[in-house]
Write a protein that holds these residues in place. Structure first.
Motif, PDB file in Angstrom:
ATOM      1  N   ASP A  55     -36.027  -5.921   3.966  1.00  0.00           N
ATOM      2  CA  ASP A  55     -37.442  -5.952   5.950  1.00  0.00           C
ATOM      3  C   ASP A  55     -36.846  -6.476   6.468  1.00  0.00           C
ATOM      4  OD1 ASP A  55     -37.168  -8.663   5.018  1.00  0.00           O
ATOM      5  OD2 ASP A  55     -39.112  -8.681   4.564  1.00  0.00           O
ATOM      6  N   GLY A  56     -35.018  -6.775   6.829  1.00  0.00           N
ATOM      7  CA  GLY A  56     -34.671  -7.142   8.055  1.00  0.00           C
ATOM      8  C   GLY A  56     -34.194  -8.878   7.915  1.00  0.00           C
ATOM      9  N   SER A  57     -34.599  -9.214   6.984  1.00  0.00           N
ATOM     10  CA  SER A  57     -35.290 -10.792   7.650  1.00  0.00           C
ATOM     11  C   SER A  57     -34.128 -10.937   6.699  1.00  0.00           C
ATOM     12  CB  SER A  57     -36.467 -11.564   6.403  1.00  0.00           C
ATOM     13  OG  SER A  57     -36.019 -10.890   4.457  1.00  0.00           O
ATOM     14  N   ILE A  58     -33.921 -12.476   7.015  1.00  0.00           N
ATOM     15  CA  ILE A  58     -31.942 -12.923   6.605  1.00  0.00           C
ATOM     16  C   ILE A  58     -32.265 -13.340   5.597  1.00  0.00           C
ATOM     17  CG2 ILE A  58     -30.676 -14.318   7.457  1.00  0.00           C
ATOM     18  CD1 ILE A  58     -31.382 -14.151  10.678  1.00  0.00           C
ATOM     19  N   ILE A  59     -31.346 -13.183   4.509  1.00  0.00           N
ATOM     20  CA  ILE A  59     -31.594 -13.966   2.803  1.00  0.00           C
ATOM     21  C   ILE A  59     -30.134 -15.184   3.784  1.00  0.00           C
ATOM     22  CG2 ILE A  59     -30.396 -13.615   0.894  1.00  0.00           C
ATOM     23  CD1 ILE A  59     -31.294 -10.622   1.072  1.00  0.00           C
ATOM     24  N   ASP A  60     -29.772 -14.996   3.805  1.00  0.00           N
ATOM     25  CA  ASP A  60     -28.625 -16.334   4.277  1.00  0.00           C
ATOM     26  C   ASP A  60     -27.480 -15.745   5.421  1.00  0.00           C
ATOM     27  OD1 ASP A  60     -27.100 -18.599   3.769  1.00  0.00           O
ATOM     28  OD2 ASP A  60     -26.053 -17.371   2.009  1.00  0.00           O
ATOM     29  N   GLN A  61     -26.327 -16.902   5.946  1.00  0.00           N
ATOM     30  CA  GLN A  61     -25.277 -16.282   6.550  1.00  0.00           C
ATOM     31  C   GLN A  61     -23.633 -16.874   6.376  1.00  0.00           C
ATOM     32  OE1 GLN A  61     -25.700 -16.594  11.124  1.00  0.00           O
ATOM     33  NE2 GLN A  61     -24.571 -18.862  11.182  1.00  0.00           N
ATOM     34  N   GLY A  62     -23.174 -15.710   6.107  1.00  0.00           N
ATOM     35  CA  GLY A  62     -21.987 -16.247   6.048  1.00  0.00           C
ATOM     36  C   GLY A  62     -20.724 -15.650   6.074  1.00  0.00           C
ATOM     37  N   ILE A  63     -19.749 -15.382   5.613  1.00  0.00           N
ATOM     38  CA  ILE A  63     -19.278 -14.306   5.512  1.00  0.00           C
ATOM     39  C   ILE A  63     -18.442 -13.322   4.828  1.00  0.00           C
ATOM     40  CG2 ILE A  63     -16.283 -14.538   5.265  1.00  0.00           C
ATOM     41  CD1 ILE A  63     -17.247 -16.057   7.533  1.00  0.00           C
ATOM     42  N   ALA A  64     -18.638 -12.644   5.061  1.00  0.00           N
ATOM     43  CA  ALA A  64     -18.204 -10.904   4.637  1.00  0.00           C
ATOM     44  C   ALA A  64     -16.711 -10.640   4.486  1.00  0.00           C
ATOM     45  CB  ALA A  64     -18.990  -9.878   5.130  1.00  0.00           C
ATOM     46  N   LEU A  65     -16.016  -9.853   3.642  1.00  0.00           N
ATOM     47  CA  LEU A  65     -15.009  -9.751   3.058  1.00  0.00           C
ATOM     48  C   LEU A  65     -15.319  -8.354   2.602  1.00  0.00           C
ATOM     49  CD1 LEU A  65     -13.014 -12.684   2.067  1.00  0.00           C
ATOM     50  CD2 LEU A  65     -12.390 -11.592   3.822  1.00  0.00           C
ATOM     51  N   TYR A  66     -14.255  -7.389   3.391  1.00  0.00           N
ATOM     52  CA  TYR A  66     -14.109  -6.199   3.633  1.00  0.00           C
ATOM     53  C   TYR A  66     -13.149  -5.571   2.657  1.00  0.00           C
ATOM     54  CZ  TYR A  66     -14.965  -0.919   3.732  1.00  0.00           C
ATOM     55  OH  TYR A  66     -14.173   1.036   3.627  1.00  0.00           O
ATOM     56  N   PHE A  67     -12.603  -5.347   1.965  1.00  0.00           N
ATOM     57  CA  PHE A  67     -11.093  -4.179   1.466  1.00  0.00           C
ATOM     58  C   PHE A  67     -10.783  -3.271   1.366  1.00  0.00           C
ATOM     59  CE2 PHE A  67     -11.808  -8.476   0.461  1.00  0.00           C
ATOM     60  CZ  PHE A  67     -10.421  -9.225   0.602  1.00  0.00           C
ATOM     61  N   PRO A  68     -10.500  -1.860   1.824  1.00  0.00           N
ATOM     62  CA  PRO A  68     -11.057  -0.539   2.321  1.00  0.00           C
ATOM     63  C   PRO A  68      -9.415  -0.383   0.842  1.00  0.00           C
ATOM     64  CG  PRO A  68     -11.343  -0.939   4.245  1.00  0.00           C
ATOM     65  CD  PRO A  68     -10.164  -2.310   3.667  1.00  0.00           C
ATOM     66  N   SER A  69     -10.351   0.400   0.000  1.00  0.00           N
ATOM     67  CA  SER A  69      -9.541   1.454  -0.930  1.00  0.00           C
ATOM     68  C   SER A  69      -8.022   1.961  -0.463  1.00  0.00           C
ATOM     69  CB  SER A  69     -10.159   2.694  -1.377  1.00  0.00           C
ATOM     70  OG  SER A  69      -9.544   3.200  -2.902  1.00  0.00           O
ATOM     71  N   PRO A  70      -7.091   1.881  -1.177  1.00  0.00           N
ATOM     72  CA  PRO A  70      -6.999   0.985  -2.715  1.00  0.00           C
ATOM     73  C   PRO A  70      -6.156  -0.209  -2.573  1.00  0.00           C
ATOM     74  CG  PRO A  70      -4.553   2.772  -1.603  1.00  0.00           C
ATOM     75  CD  PRO A  70      -5.845   2.861  -0.228  1.00  0.00           C
ATOM     76  N   HIS A  71      -6.166  -0.485  -1.136  1.00  0.00           N
ATOM     77  CA  HIS A  71      -6.082  -2.176  -0.879  1.00  0.00           C
ATOM     78  C   HIS A  71      -7.046  -2.981  -1.497  1.00  0.00           C
ATOM     79  CE1 HIS A  71      -2.388  -0.112   0.703  1.00  0.00           C
ATOM     80  NE2 HIS A  71      -2.992   0.520   1.710  1.00  0.00           N
ATOM     81  N   SER A  72      -6.966  -3.288  -2.741  1.00  0.00           N
ATOM     82  CA  SER A  72      -8.235  -4.127  -3.092  1.00  0.00           C
ATOM     83  C   SER A  72      -7.952  -4.172  -3.982  1.00  0.00           C
ATOM     84  CB  SER A  72      -9.559  -3.194  -3.068  1.00  0.00           C
ATOM     85  OG  SER A  72      -9.658  -2.766  -3.836  1.00  0.00           O
ATOM     86  N   TYR A  73      -9.115  -5.136  -5.193  1.00  0.00           N
ATOM     87  CA  TYR A  73      -8.655  -5.544  -6.631  1.00  0.00           C
ATOM     88  C   TYR A  73      -8.666  -4.936  -7.651  1.00  0.00           C
ATOM     89  CZ  TYR A  73      -8.726  -8.173 -10.735  1.00  0.00           C
ATOM     90  OH  TYR A  73      -9.273  -8.442 -12.174  1.00  0.00           O
ATOM     91  N   THR A  74      -9.945  -3.998  -7.128  1.00  0.00           N
ATOM     92  CA  THR A  74     -10.288  -2.634  -8.515  1.00  0.00           C
ATOM     93  C   THR A  74      -9.576  -1.797  -7.750  1.00  0.00           C
ATOM     94  OG1 THR A  74     -12.417  -2.157  -6.948  1.00  0.00           O
ATOM     95  CG2 THR A  74     -12.069  -3.929  -8.589  1.00  0.00           C
ATOM     96  N   GLY A  75      -9.261  -1.430  -6.541  1.00  0.00           N
ATOM     97  CA  GLY A  75      -8.262  -0.409  -5.873  1.00  0.00           C
ATOM     98  C   GLY A  75      -9.104   0.545  -5.381  1.00  0.00           C
ATOM     99  N   GLU A  76     -10.583  -0.048  -5.503  1.00  0.00           N
ATOM    100  CA  GLU A  76     -11.847   1.233  -5.116  1.00  0.00           C
ATOM    101  C   GLU A  76     -11.976   0.236  -3.527  1.00  0.00           C
ATOM    102  OE1 GLU A  76     -14.138   2.814  -9.035  1.00  0.00           O
ATOM    103  OE2 GLU A  76     -14.277   0.316  -8.288  1.00  0.00           O
ATOM    104  N   ASP A  77     -13.153   0.506  -3.010  1.00  0.00           N
ATOM    105  CA  ASP A  77     -13.625  -0.657  -1.439  1.00  0.00           C
ATOM    106  C   ASP A  77     -14.059  -1.328  -2.481  1.00  0.00           C
ATOM    107  OD1 ASP A  77     -12.828   1.673   0.107  1.00  0.00           O
ATOM    108  OD2 ASP A  77     -15.104   2.280   0.590  1.00  0.00           O
ATOM    109  N   VAL A  78     -13.966  -2.765  -2.031  1.00  0.00           N
ATOM    110  CA  VAL A  78     -14.251  -4.033  -2.216  1.00  0.00           C
ATOM    111  C   VAL A  78     -15.140  -4.691  -1.108  1.00  0.00           C
ATOM    112  CG1 VAL A  78     -14.248  -6.043  -3.244  1.00  0.00           C
ATOM    113  CG2 VAL A  78     -12.930  -4.308  -4.341  1.00  0.00           C
ATOM    114  N   LEU A  79     -15.942  -5.115  -1.485  1.00  0.00           N
ATOM    115  CA  LEU A  79     -17.076  -6.372  -0.595  1.00  0.00           C
ATOM    116  C   LEU A  79     -17.204  -7.771  -0.450  1.00  0.00           C
ATOM    117  CD1 LEU A  79     -18.572  -5.873   1.879  1.00  0.00           C
ATOM    118  CD2 LEU A  79     -20.662  -6.123   0.773  1.00  0.00           C
ATOM    119  N   GLU A  80     -16.673  -8.474  -0.574  1.00  0.00           N
ATOM    120  CA  GLU A  80     -17.361  -9.616  -0.913  1.00  0.00           C
ATOM    121  C   GLU A  80     -18.340 -11.401   0.275  1.00  0.00           C
ATOM    122  OE1 GLU A  80     -14.041 -12.644  -1.934  1.00  0.00           O
ATOM    123  OE2 GLU A  80     -13.351 -10.538  -3.396  1.00  0.00           O
TER     124      GLU A  80
END
Length: 449
Positions: A55-80
């Motif tokens: 609904d657009g409300s804020i769950i939390d505020q923090g850090i987002a880290l995006y690792f596009p494929s293939p440069h990630s732990y799994t070789g896929e897109d990864v979001l932390e």
């Protein structure tokens, strides 16, 4: 385990902490990322973000880290998503990822995808769990060496040497009239002997690593009131077991892990073995028998004032015949004897005092020796039972091949032994692995890894 859909899990341990992490992996995470943080972060840069609910409300505020494929732990897109580490917040954030199109990851599924996508081989993937589960500092360092690929590189070198030899042997089979592809018998024997020697060195290092990973189960047995609990406390360096002058104080098995030169020893202090009508003590003695059946090594304590009496001899006779035994003659402080070690009828005999600690170092050294630990060993790898067995079986095939080459036997038999040896080695890194083996390995991982 699927490999195309989006998966999500909480990657930090249960409970409260300063930071909690929710990890998401899959192909094309962009729609999910937009739904949760309303923008695509710059790859591999920490982005301060608001984590939004449906609904657009804020769950939390923090850090987002995006690792596009293939440069990630799994070789896929990864979001932390790194937020505040409270269970309620983490569960809300995970639920939001699931509603945005992901499903809950199965145990070990992130690392399985890393393996399937060529980011790790199977030995490295297993060492991820070994790093997490390491019970001593030396075990953690050893597991990290395997994670960095040192074990895999040694296995790959062996596989390559076997491949080169197989090429010539099989070419000789296919083109026997071509002298240019025939390998003289002496060269076959020489190359096989060199590969065998290298494999033996790797097997020794792997067995040392297996000790670090699995540890050694040591059960303390003896009659009541001979000092088992006192010895347990000395080895552990703290009061883990109750010590009194009353026989039968220990009614249940007490477990304690101690570290000796980086090797974990899992000590089990047991109820004294004797005939009794006490139903509680009988139950404790039954558990003692069960612990003995699972142990790698037994310490039998006797009172040095009386030596090995018939009751002690009965305990020795009741132990599994192949269970290694150290006889500990305790309470030398009561006789003013000095600590020493002798060769006994049933194994080494160590005179010590569990009360004062005299002779404990002798026992520690003997425990390491009987466990098969070599402190001077170099290049130890964190190895599992399956690795050791694969190396051992590969060595058997190589010995068969060496014997065949010396006897000038049929080349097709020699080629088959070499093929089997190579396949066993390749199973360590996962080049040849059945699906059920992969399921067994990765199901033991924690969720989120």
């Amino acid at each position: 385990m699927g490999s195309t859909d989006l998966i999500a899990a909480i990657a930090t341990p249960p409970g409260r902490g300063g930071i909690g992490v929710v990890r998401v992996s899959g192909k094309n995470l962009s729609p999910l990322i937009i739904k949760i943080i309303n923008h695509i972060p710059m790859p591999r840069y920490a982005s301060l973000s608001r984590f939004l609910d449906e609904d657009g409300s804020i769950i939390d505020q923090g850090i987002a880290l995006y690792f596009p494929s293939p440069h990630s732990y799994t070789g896929e897109d990864v979001l932390e998503l790194q937020g505040h580490g409270g269970p309620a917040v983490m569960n809300l954030l995970l639920s939001r990822c699931l509603s945005a199109g992901a499903r809950l990851a199965q145990p070990g599924e992130f690392t399985l995808r890393a393996f399937l996508n060529g980011k790790l081989d199977l030995a490295q993937a297993e060492s991820v769990a070994d790093v997490i589960d390491a019970s001593t500092g030396e075990a953690a360092r050893c597991a990290m060496r395997s994670l960095q690929g040192e074990f895999s590189r040694v296995i790959d070198d062996l596989v390559q040497a076997l491949t080169d030899l197989r090429m010539v042997v099989e070419a000789t089979l296919d083109f026997p009239e071509e002298e240019t592809v025939v390998l003289p018998q002496a060269d076959v024997c020489s190359k096989l002997a060199a590969i065998q020697s290298q494999l033996d060195d790797v097997l020794t290092a792997a067995r040392q690593g297996s000790l670090l990973r699995e540890g050694v189960g040591v059960v303390l047995v003896g009659q009541p009131n001979v000092g088992k609990s006192s010895l347990m406390n000395q080895l552990a360096g703290e009061e883990t077991a109750i010590v009194t002058e009353i026989p039968g104080t220990t009614r249940d098995a007490i477990h304690e892990m101690v570290e000796i030169e980086g090797v974990p020893f899992h000590l089990i202090d047991t109820a004294g073995l004797r005939e009794t009508d006490d139903p509680v003590e009988k139950a404790g003695i039954a558990r003692t028998r069960a612990a003995i059946g699972k142990a790698d090594l037994a310490l039998l304590l006797v009172d040095c004032r009386w030596g090995v009496v018939p009751e002690d001899r009965a305990i020795v006779d009741s132990l599994p015949p192949k269970l290694p035994l150290i006889l500990v003659s305790n309470k030398i402080d009561l006789l003013a004897k000095v600590p020493q070690i002798e060769s006994g009828e049933d194994g080494p005999l160590i005179y010590l005092s569990a009360k004062t600690g005299a002779g404990i170092d002798l026992l520690r050294r003997k425990l390491l020796e009987m466990a098969g630990w070599h402190s001077e060993a170099e290049g130890i790898f964190m190895a599992r039972h399956r690795h050791v067995e694969a190396l051992r079986e590969s060595g058997e095939y190589l010995r068969n091949a060496l014997e065949l080459s010396r006897q000038e036997a049929q080349l097709d038999l020699l080629a088959e032994e070499l093929r089997a040896a190579q396949q066993m080695l390749s199973s360590i890194t996962g080049e040849f692995s059945a699906d059920d083996l992969l399921g067994e390995i990765f199901s033991r991982f924690c969720i989120g890894k």
